[in-house]
Design an enzyme around this catalytic site. Structure first.
Site, short mmCIF file in Angstrom:
data_model
loop_
_atom_site.label_atom_id
_atom_site.label_comp_id
_atom_site.label_asym_id
_atom_site.label_seq_id
_atom_site.Cartn_x
_atom_site.Cartn_y
_atom_site.Cartn_z
N ASP A 108 -5.79 -4.04 -1.66
CA ASP A 108 -4.68 -3.64 -0.79
C ASP A 108 -4.12 -4.85 -0.02
O ASP A 108 -4.85 -5.54 0.68
CB ASP A 108 -5.23 -2.61 0.20
CG ASP A 108 -4.18 -1.92 1.02
OD1 ASP A 108 -3.15 -2.55 1.33
OD2 ASP A 108 -4.38 -0.75 1.38
N SER B 176 0.84 -1.20 0.00
CA SER B 176 0.00 0.00 0.00
C SER B 176 0.87 1.25 0.00
O SER B 176 1.65 1.46 -0.93
CB SER B 176 -0.96 -0.05 1.20
OG SER B 176 -2.04 0.83 1.02
#
Length: 310
Positions: A196, A44
């Site tokens: 993510d 991320s």
């Protein structure tokens, strides 16, 4: 020379700022350039930093851009953009129920299972894809040969390290690693859809176990050993932080059991008080940078001392 991996965790806008301060302190204490890591693993917001480092852009350039000082134009342009402090209204669809099933079957933890019931996000990841275009070499990746950006298969919860055995374009990999459920839509790569990587693990530090490294510098903005107090909405963040800390604890235990030295640097109560409950709150970034540049050197020294005795 010690074979060292650098693992950079998820953490949004403010976690990225904290990571930059932590990396600057790590470089100063170790006399080491983070771009020289044998393996770079990013998830991320950590994937953004790993992409910068893997493309040859140093921590100093990133810090300069964050401070509004002259810096590499690619960094300055990227950090001048932001997806907003809150997600746009989501679509009426539940694309992540596979994560919930994986959690119910014990293949993922409760946090991933809860993320699976979030609706499809409508956020625009264009600024992440643009970053990949700006940084990528002729092969569509970065020059560092072992730069891994972690996403999670939305159907199974399996983590995938793009740049390792899975190949795609750099911007696509960054967008996939950043695809926060409920905020951004899943990213399609090779017939699978990814969200993510922090949905399943804030760091995925265990992915370096077969990489042949002797030491891991672990920088997880979303974990805090021993916990941290929170008031109001911060209590919700602290609940998520507690679950993520347990996952990081387990990964560190695996690494140390394999004989790998771990330098774990994470934010404490003082930094979290400055960050507040919303790690996408861009307004807080200057204060976070000031606080973290003051506090992280001592945390890095403590991590180095602890790593030497663990």
């Amino acid at each position: 020379m010690t074979k060292r991996a650098l693992v950079l965790g998820c953490g949004g806008t403010l976690g990225f700022a904290w990571t930059t301060a932590a990396l600057a302190a790590v470089e100063a204490e170790l006399g080491w350039d983070a771009r020289e890591a044998d393996v770079l693993v990013g998830t991320s917001a950590g994937a953004e930093m790993a992409a910068f480092l893997g493309s040859g852009i140093g921590v100093g350039e990133v810090m300069a851009a964050l401070l509004g000082e002259p810096a590499d134009e690619r960094v300055a342009h990227h950090l001048a953009q932001h997806p907003g402090m809150l997600p746009p209204w989501p679509a009426p669809a539940l694309p992540g129920l596979g994560l919930t099933v994986a959690a119910l079957r014990g293949r993922a933890d409760l946090l991933a299972g809860l993320a699976g019931v979030l609706p499809r996000g409508r956020g625009d990841a264009g600024w992440l894809r643009d970053l990949g275009t700006a940084l990528a070499n002729a092969d569509g990746w970065v020059d560092h040969p072992r730069t891994w950006l972690v996403g999670a298969d939305i159907r199974t919860g399996e983590r995938v390290a793009f740049g390792n055995s899975h190949r795609t374009q750099l911007g696509t990999a960054i967008a996939a690693s950043w695809a926060i459920p409920g905020w951004f839509p899943p990213v399609a790569i090779g017939g699978r859809r990814y969200v993510d990587g922090g949905t399943v693990s804030p760091t995925s530090a265990d992915l370096v176990l077969p990489a042949g490294v002797e030491e891991v510098v672990l920088i997880p903005p979303m974990s805090t050993s021993g916990g941290a107090r929170g008031r109001g909405f911060a209590r919700i963040e602290r609940l998520a932080r507690h679950a993520m800390t347990r996952r990081v604890d387990a990964e560190v235990k695996q690494l140390r059991a394999a004989g790998i030295r771990v330098l774990r640097i994470e934010p404490g109560q003082a930094e979290l008080d400055v960050m507040g409950p919303n790690f996408m709150d861009l307004r807080r970034r200057p204060d976070v940078l000031r606080a973290c540049r003051t506090l992280t050197p001592a945390r890095v020294r403590a991590a180095i001392e602890q790593g030497a005795t663990s």
